[in-house]
Design a protein around this motif. Structure first.
Motif, PDB file in Angstrom:
ATOM      1  N   ASN A  24      -0.356  28.959   2.234  1.00 41.01           N
ATOM      2  CA  ASN A  24       0.482  27.820   1.893  1.00 41.01           C
ATOM      3  C   ASN A  24      -0.316  26.610   1.438  1.00 41.01           C
ATOM      4  O   ASN A  24       0.224  25.736   0.773  1.00 41.01           O
ATOM      5  CB  ASN A  24       1.379  27.436   3.066  1.00 41.01           C
ATOM      6  CG  ASN A  24       2.390  28.528   3.358  1.00 41.01           C
ATOM      7  OD1 ASN A  24       2.754  29.294   2.483  1.00 41.01           O
ATOM      8  ND2 ASN A  24       2.824  28.599   4.601  1.00 41.01           N
ATOM      9  N   ALA A  25      -1.565  26.509   1.799  1.00 42.63           N
ATOM     10  CA  ALA A  25      -2.389  25.369   1.406  1.00 42.63           C
ATOM     11  C   ALA A  25      -2.833  25.531  -0.045  1.00 42.63           C
ATOM     12  O   ALA A  25      -2.832  26.626  -0.602  1.00 42.63           O
ATOM     13  CB  ALA A  25      -3.600  25.267   2.318  1.00 42.63           C
ATOM     14  N   LYS A  26      -3.221  24.424  -0.637  1.00 43.26           N
ATOM     15  CA  LYS A  26      -3.695  24.464  -2.023  1.00 43.26           C
ATOM     16  C   LYS A  26      -5.138  24.941  -2.112  1.00 43.26           C
ATOM     17  O   LYS A  26      -5.634  25.206  -3.186  1.00 43.26           O
ATOM     18  CB  LYS A  26      -3.563  23.085  -2.655  1.00 43.26           C
ATOM     19  CG  LYS A  26      -2.129  22.660  -2.813  1.00 43.26           C
ATOM     20  CD  LYS A  26      -2.041  21.371  -3.564  1.00 43.26           C
ATOM     21  CE  LYS A  26      -0.585  20.974  -3.606  1.00 43.26           C
ATOM     22  NZ  LYS A  26      -0.121  20.621  -4.893  1.00 43.26           N
ATOM     23  N   ARG A  27      -5.775  25.043  -0.953  1.00 39.50           N
ATOM     24  CA  ARG A  27      -7.170  25.476  -0.922  1.00 39.50           C
ATOM     25  C   ARG A  27      -7.315  26.681   0.019  1.00 39.50           C
ATOM     26  O   ARG A  27      -6.555  26.819   0.959  1.00 39.50           O
ATOM     27  CB  ARG A  27      -8.049  24.333  -0.446  1.00 39.50           C
ATOM     28  CG  ARG A  27      -7.929  23.091  -1.329  1.00 39.50           C
ATOM     29  CD  ARG A  27      -8.758  21.938  -0.816  1.00 39.50           C
ATOM     30  NE  ARG A  27     -10.186  22.196  -0.764  1.00 39.50           N
ATOM     31  CZ  ARG A  27     -11.010  22.097  -1.800  1.00 39.50           C
ATOM     32  NH1 ARG A  27     -10.539  21.763  -2.975  1.00 39.50           N
ATOM     33  NH2 ARG A  27     -12.298  22.341  -1.664  1.00 39.50           N
ATOM     34  N   VAL A  28      -8.290  27.499  -0.260  1.00 41.29           N
ATOM     35  CA  VAL A  28      -8.570  28.643   0.612  1.00 41.29           C
ATOM     36  C   VAL A  28      -9.171  28.146   1.923  1.00 41.29           C
ATOM     37  O   VAL A  28      -8.772  28.565   3.005  1.00 41.29           O
ATOM     38  CB  VAL A  28      -9.521  29.643  -0.086  1.00 41.29           C
ATOM     39  CG1 VAL A  28      -9.934  30.749   0.868  1.00 41.29           C
ATOM     40  CG2 VAL A  28      -8.885  30.218  -1.329  1.00 41.29           C
ATOM     41  N   VAL A  29     -10.159  27.256   1.816  1.00 36.57           N
ATOM     42  CA  VAL A  29     -10.800  26.701   3.001  1.00 36.57           C
ATOM     43  C   VAL A  29     -10.054  25.421   3.378  1.00 36.57           C
ATOM     44  O   VAL A  29     -10.316  24.347   2.866  1.00 36.57           O
ATOM     45  CB  VAL A  29     -12.300  26.425   2.759  1.00 36.57           C
ATOM     46  CG1 VAL A  29     -12.946  25.859   4.000  1.00 36.57           C
ATOM     47  CG2 VAL A  29     -13.006  27.699   2.334  1.00 36.57           C
ATOM     48  N   CYS A  30      -9.092  25.584   4.268  1.00 36.68           N
ATOM     49  CA  CYS A  30      -8.290  24.465   4.767  1.00 36.68           C
ATOM     50  C   CYS A  30      -8.368  24.484   6.290  1.00 36.68           C
ATOM     51  O   CYS A  30      -8.904  25.425   6.881  1.00 36.68           O
ATOM     52  CB  CYS A  30      -6.849  24.570   4.282  1.00 36.68           C
ATOM     53  SG  CYS A  30      -5.984  26.039   4.866  1.00 36.68           S
TER      54      CYS A  30
END
Length: 96
Positions: A24-30
């Motif tokens: 759901n985040a715009k980044r993989v590493v969140c």
């Protein structure tokens, strides 16, 4: 080579591990995915320990494998973060 006996455990453990992560985040590493590394790490180490206990018939000898499983899970964590940062920098997460 003996590695086929680990296939059933790997299928279950690796499939369950992905439940902790979010897309759901715009980044993989969140933040959520960094926190997800903890239960994923514990599931892998505990899952393989439990499976080895079942196939060997005791839960003492699998303790010798815990160190190797910790190393494997730790290296997988590093690879996830490095590859995730690269994907985030390339802004390619929507293509995966």
């Amino acid at each position: 080579t003996g590695y086929m006996m680990w296939a059933p455990a790997s299928l279950v453990i690796k499939s369950l591990t992905v439940i902790f992560f979010s897309r759901n985040a715009k980044r993989v590493v969140c933040a959520r995915n960094i926190l997800a590394l903890i239960p994923a790490w514990l599931l892998c180490i505990g899952g393989y320990y439990f499976y080895e206990g079942i196939i060997t018939g005791n839960f003492i000898s699998p303790l010798a494998s815990v160190t190797g499983n910790i190393i494997q899970s730790s290296l997988s964590t590093v690879v996830f973060i490095v590859v995730g940062v690269i994907i985030d920098k390339l802004n390619k997460e929507n293509n995966i």
